[in-house]
Design an enzyme around this catalytic site. Structure first.
Site, short mmCIF file in Angstrom:
data_model
loop_
_atom_site.label_atom_id
_atom_site.label_comp_id
_atom_site.label_asym_id
_atom_site.label_seq_id
_atom_site.Cartn_x
_atom_site.Cartn_y
_atom_site.Cartn_z
N LYS A 58 0.89 -1.41 0.10
CA LYS A 58 -0.08 -0.09 -0.13
C LYS A 58 0.69 1.21 0.00
CE LYS A 58 -4.04 -1.91 2.33
NZ LYS A 58 -4.86 -2.08 3.46
N CYS A 76 -0.42 0.90 6.06
CA CYS A 76 -0.73 -0.07 7.31
C CYS A 76 -1.79 -0.98 6.77
CB CYS A 76 -1.47 0.82 8.35
SG CYS A 76 -0.43 1.88 9.30
N ASP A 77 -1.80 -2.31 7.35
CA ASP A 77 -2.69 -3.45 7.21
C ASP A 77 -2.85 -4.30 8.64
OD1 ASP A 77 -4.53 -3.97 4.67
OD2 ASP A 77 -4.11 -5.87 5.69
N SER A 78 -3.96 -4.69 8.81
CA SER A 78 -4.26 -5.24 9.86
C SER A 78 -4.92 -6.73 9.48
CB SER A 78 -5.11 -4.66 10.97
OG SER A 78 -4.68 -3.51 11.48
N GLY A 115 0.78 -4.46 10.26
CA GLY A 115 2.04 -4.02 9.66
C GLY A 115 2.03 -2.48 9.12
#
Length: 205
Positions: A58, A76-78, A115
């Protein structure tokens, strides 16, 4: 009010209102440029690695755009890793999956992994890491689960829950960074910016 003349631009590569809210509450004024990355097209061996792969993708997608030139880009990614399962749980595809997810999570614990990737487009330098927070779920009834899923909220969040919404009463406790569960760890962001020789105080407005 900080002087805007030499202010570094901060760009959030995410459509998440929760992440934007966290940054604003911490004194930042990020621009939002949605990455458009197809999350389903990416994979990794573990949930922690997947969260980081997605965050990097991203941030990189947005950093390449002309409108991000000179900015600090945050991606960010969860994903949720439910105890014993080892499977990365992102946003549920539909209400049926969200319902099944919540019935599986009741009375159990999981690890919410987010992340984080920061790219300094002025220098090309990157700093990335994953933050992890243990989440212990309560035991909402079938009726409570149905009512929650009917709100549509769980379809838009990783793990089908969030601490800053209607599912908060169904989370008994967490161990770790509260903000990380919402979508962004501010302490980790500070460390990553530090690796790029940027202080968070320079970005306050």
């Amino acid at each position: 009010m900080a002087c805007m003349t030499d202010q570094r631009r901060l760009v959030l590569a995410s459509a998440s209102p929760a992440r934007l809210g966290l940054l604003r509450q911490a004194g930042f004024a990020p621009e939002v440029i949605v990455s458009g990355v197809d999350e389903d097209a990416l994979s990794a061996p573990t949930p922690a690695e997947l969260a980081l792969v997605l965050a990097r993708a991203k941030a990189a997608a947005v950093a390449e755009r002309p409108e991000a030139a000179g900015a600090l880009v945050i991606g960010c990614d969860s994903v949720l890793e439910l105890e014993l399962d080892g499977e990365a749980l992102g946003k549920p595809a539909d209400a049926e999956e969200a319902t099944a997810r919540w019935k599986a999570m009741r009375g159990r614990a999981g690890v919410l992994r987010t992340g984080h990737s920061v790219i300094d487009t002025a220098s090309g330098r990157t700093a990335s890491a994953t933050a992890s927070t243990v989440v212990r779920f309560g035991e909402p009834s079938d009726a409570e689960v149905a009512a929650y899923v009917a709100t549509g909220e769980p379809l838009h969040v990783a793990g089908a829950f969030t601490l800053d919404g209607r599912s908060a009463p169904f989370v008994d406790s967490i161990e770790g960074d509260h903000g990380n569960v919402i979508g962004l760890s501010l302490p980790l962001l500070r460390r990553l910016l530090g690796e790029l020789d940027v202080s968070v105080t320079e970005l306050w407005v």
